[in-house]
Scaffold this motif. Structure first.
Motif, short mmCIF file in Angstrom:
data_model
loop_
_atom_site.label_atom_id
_atom_site.label_comp_id
_atom_site.label_asym_id
_atom_site.label_seq_id
_atom_site.Cartn_x
_atom_site.Cartn_y
_atom_site.Cartn_z
N TRP A 20 49.95 46.19 40.40
CA TRP A 20 49.20 44.98 40.73
C TRP A 20 48.22 45.23 41.86
N GLU A 21 48.68 45.91 42.90
CA GLU A 21 47.81 46.18 44.06
C GLU A 21 46.55 46.93 43.64
N ASN A 25 42.61 44.71 42.37
CA ASN A 25 41.62 44.88 43.43
C ASN A 25 40.27 45.22 42.80
N PRO A 26 39.29 44.32 42.85
CA PRO A 26 38.00 44.57 42.20
C PRO A 26 37.31 45.85 42.67
N ASP A 45 33.87 41.28 46.00
CA ASP A 45 35.09 42.08 46.06
C ASP A 45 35.66 42.16 47.48
N GLU A 46 35.22 41.26 48.36
CA GLU A 46 35.63 41.31 49.76
C GLU A 46 37.03 40.75 49.99
N TYR A 81 49.51 38.68 35.35
CA TYR A 81 48.27 38.80 34.58
C TYR A 81 47.09 38.23 35.37
N PHE A 82 45.90 38.63 34.93
CA PHE A 82 44.68 37.97 35.36
C PHE A 82 43.67 38.06 34.23
N VAL A 83 42.70 37.16 34.28
CA VAL A 83 41.68 37.08 33.23
C VAL A 83 40.31 37.11 33.89
N ASP A 84 39.43 37.96 33.36
CA ASP A 84 38.03 37.90 33.79
C ASP A 84 37.16 37.55 32.60
#
Length: 156
Positions: A20-21, A25-26, A45-46, A81-84
């Motif tokens: 996950w880390e 991270n973008p 991405d900050e 999860y994540f969604v872009d």
């Protein structure tokens, strides 16, 4: 309107926290993108990933022509999860779901990308020999880079 799907799975010998880390991270997207893509983050991405985050990039997907790509992180569930979703860029539609799941000895990473190419029937005609192979190549690179960074998952 033809919508295509790219579906990949990869097991990594790391903890869900480590996965996950890195993956959420973008800033790490550049690391797992082929150099020839000219990938560069312009903004967004900050901070750690959050729903509503807008990230702007420059990519060079075809013929060395730089293009702006703007995505929004629409959904985030910590360590799951994540969604872009593309807001502006090379695709008529880009919806990318990233799933993580703990498995014995590591984590399973699953990507499901639903996308539509631009330019109607012309886009559909070039999809099989230009777009699909390029996306497959990018995700194959990602797979190899993650093995290089974290090691290969071994089954018993």
């Amino acid at each position: 309107m033809k919508i295509y799907t790219l579906h990949t799975k990869q097991n990594l010998p790391i903890t869900i926290e480590e996965a996950w880390e890195f993956l959420s991270n973008p800033k790490n997207l550049k690391t797992i993108t082929p150099d020839y893509m000219g990938f560069k983050t312009l903004s967004g991405d900050e901070k750690p990933m959050f729903s509503g985050q807008i990230i702007q990039y420059i990519v060079t997907p075809v013929l060395g022509i730089p293009m702006k790509w703007v995505t929004e992180i629409t959904h985030v569930m910590d360590k799951k999860y994540f969604v872009d979703e593309q807001r502006f860029g090379p695709y008529a539609l880009w919806h990318h779901k990233h799933f993580l799941k703990e498995i014995p000895g590591g984590v399973e990473m699953e990507d499901i990308v639903d996308y539509k190419v631009p330019m109607g029937i012309l886009g559909q005609m070039v999809h099989p020999f230009l777009v699909k192979p390029k996306l497959t190549e990018i995700f194959d690179y990602r797979r190899e880079k993650l093995i290089e960074l974290f090691g290969e998952y071994k089954t018993e």
